[in-house]
Scaffold this motif. Structure first.
Motif, short mmCIF file in Angstrom:
data_model
loop_
_atom_site.label_atom_id
_atom_site.label_comp_id
_atom_site.label_asym_id
_atom_site.label_seq_id
_atom_site.Cartn_x
_atom_site.Cartn_y
_atom_site.Cartn_z
N THR A 1 0.86 -1.18 0.00
CA THR A 1 0.00 0.00 0.00
C THR A 1 0.90 1.23 0.00
O THR A 1 2.12 1.11 0.16
N PRO A 2 0.35 2.43 -0.16
CA PRO A 2 1.19 3.62 -0.09
C PRO A 2 1.91 3.79 1.24
O PRO A 2 2.89 4.53 1.32
N SER A 3 1.44 3.10 2.29
CA SER A 3 2.03 3.30 3.61
C SER A 3 2.91 2.13 4.07
O SER A 3 3.78 2.31 4.92
N THR B 1 -7.51 3.30 7.91
CA THR B 1 -6.49 3.77 6.96
C THR B 1 -6.31 2.77 5.83
O THR B 1 -6.27 3.14 4.65
N LEU B 2 -6.22 1.49 6.19
CA LEU B 2 -5.98 0.45 5.19
C LEU B 2 -7.16 0.31 4.23
O LEU B 2 -6.96 0.07 3.03
N VAL C 1 -1.30 -1.27 11.20
CA VAL C 1 -1.99 -0.25 10.42
C VAL C 1 -3.46 -0.20 10.84
O VAL C 1 -4.13 -1.24 10.85
N ASN D 1 -9.09 2.57 3.12
CA ASN D 1 -9.21 3.71 2.22
C ASN D 1 -7.99 3.89 1.31
O ASN D 1 -7.87 4.92 0.65
N GLN D 2 -7.10 2.90 1.29
CA GLN D 2 -5.91 2.98 0.45
C GLN D 2 -5.97 1.93 -0.66
O GLN D 2 -6.59 0.87 -0.49
N PRO D 3 -5.33 2.23 -1.81
CA PRO D 3 -5.21 1.18 -2.83
C PRO D 3 -4.30 0.07 -2.34
O PRO D 3 -3.22 0.33 -1.81
N ILE D 4 -4.75 -1.17 -2.48
CA ILE D 4 -4.02 -2.33 -1.98
C ILE D 4 -3.62 -3.21 -3.16
O ILE D 4 -4.49 -3.65 -3.92
N GLU E 1 4.47 -2.20 3.04
CA GLU E 1 4.54 -3.38 2.19
C GLU E 1 5.09 -4.53 3.00
O GLU E 1 6.05 -4.38 3.75
#
Length: 375
Positions: A210-212, A241-242, A237, A244-247, A214
């Motif tokens: 994810t952007p935050s 947050t997780l 996490v 709402n993120q691209p996975i 890996e």
């Protein structure tokens, strides 16, 4: 309460003889013996027959209620013994409530054991409802069911002892708004976990990025998801947050892509470029570790310092270590083709072309400089 150590035990207006007390103790011992016989022999026989059944549901139920049944026999023994003794009638209602309360606790205890993650009952229910329970959904549902069992047991016991459960629930409703405002993040994380569970973008053991963060998914709870990075750090996490993120779930890859441009020198003849393209394409199509669905090898472009051959294909394996071995083998085979064809790989370079007059001026200037230096 008065004691007559010779013959009787006085409780209020009732008198209990030591003979009656002895019989009551004998009743308790009799139930303890019966419990031992039942658990040691009858229960094991029933359990043995249940394991021969087509499904394991009955076996799971018997195992979940084994310890509650052990305690149930002990309590029934005490209950029958107290009922035998001539206690005043005012204790009958309290004793009956105590029996009901204890039965509720034992049933809740058995259901709590039955709703463990090791139980197969969720799998059977999922098969009936066409729901697949994986390593994430099963613990999540188990915790929800156990929480509901405990809440229902407490509510029923409170009603049994004539506590105003409706007022308690209403009080929760009035205080719920303040609690919700104070716990917005926790509620958001909970519903984020629900989204992750229902949509199933990954499961435990999957490699995600994810952007935050890996890494590999290790666990998911009501509040957060734990991910182990490749540096072996454990990152927690929040679910909100997780969710709402691209996975990107790398473990779900069916094949792994390799693409690059192979640049050869401009001095390479046209025929050799064609032979290199054909031989590399043939090598890839006959390689056992390359996915044959899509292979592209084409003379693609005239670059600033090279003639570019475009390669685009996929490996069958998605494992990182195996992927690197296959890629290394492909690179070595491409080098072998280039060596056999006498073709050199180009590197960034620049050629400078100058007019003849400019060259003569530079030579004249250089000669003057040398003459001045000699003087």
């Amino acid at each position: 309460m008065d004691f007559d150590w010779n013959l009787t035990w006085n409780i209020g207006e009732e008198t209990i003889g030591w003979e009656e007390i002895g019989i009551a103790i004998g009743i308790i011992i009799l139930f303890l013996v019966f419990r031992k016989i039942f658990i040691t022999y009858l229960y094991k026989i029933i359990l043995r027959f249940s394991r021969k059944a087509p499904t394991e549901i009955m076996t799971n139920i018997l195992l979940a209620f084994e310890k509650p049944l052990r305690v149930f026999f002990v309590f029934i023994g005490f209950y029958v013994a107290f009922r035998y003794l001539p206690f005043p009638e005012k204790y009958d209602l309290q004793l009956l409530r105590l029996l009901r309360t204890f039965n509720i606790v034992l049933i809740a205890w058995g259901l709590y054991n039955l709703s463990a993650t090791t139980s197969t009952i969720f799998v059977k229910i999922g098969q009936r409802l066409d729901i697949e329970f994986d390593d994430i959904l099963l613990p999540f549902v188990s915790k929800l069911v156990r929480f509901a069992i405990i809440a229902m047991a407490i509510s029923i016991i409170a009603s049994e002892w004539e506590y105003d459960v409706n007022g308690f629930v209403a009080g929760l409703g009035l205080g719920g708004l303040a609690f919700a405002l104070a716990a917005q993040d926790s509620i958001g994380n909970f519903f984020g976990g629900v989204v992750i569970i229902t949509e199933k973008p990954f499961t435990i053991g999957d490699w995600i990025s994810t952007p935050s963060v890996e890494g590999t998914v290790e666990d998911i709870t009501f509040r957060s998801t734990k991910i182990r990075t490749f540096a072996q750090a454990l990152v927690t996490v929040p679910n909100s947050t997780l969710a709402n993120q691209p996975i990107t779930n790398w473990s779900q890859m069916g094949k792994r892509q390799i693409t690059f441009n192979l640049g050869v020198t401009y001095s390479t003849p046209k025929e050799k470029v064609e032979r290199c393209v054909k031989r590399i394409d043939s090598m890839l199509r006959n390689h056992e570790d390359i996915h044959q669905e899509l292979i592209m090898v084409r003379f693609n472009a005239f670059n600033s310092s090279s003639l570019d051959i475009f390669l685009y294909f996929f490996t069958k394996t998605t494992a990182w270590v195996e992927f690197l071995k296959v890629r290394e083998d492909i690179n070595l085979k491409i080098m072998e083709v280039l060596e056999e064809e006498g073709v050199s790989v180009a590197f960034p370079s620049r050629s400078i072309y100058m007019e003849k007059q400019e060259i003569e001026k530079m030579e004249s200037s250089l000669d003057n400089t040398i003459d001045n230096f000699k003087k």
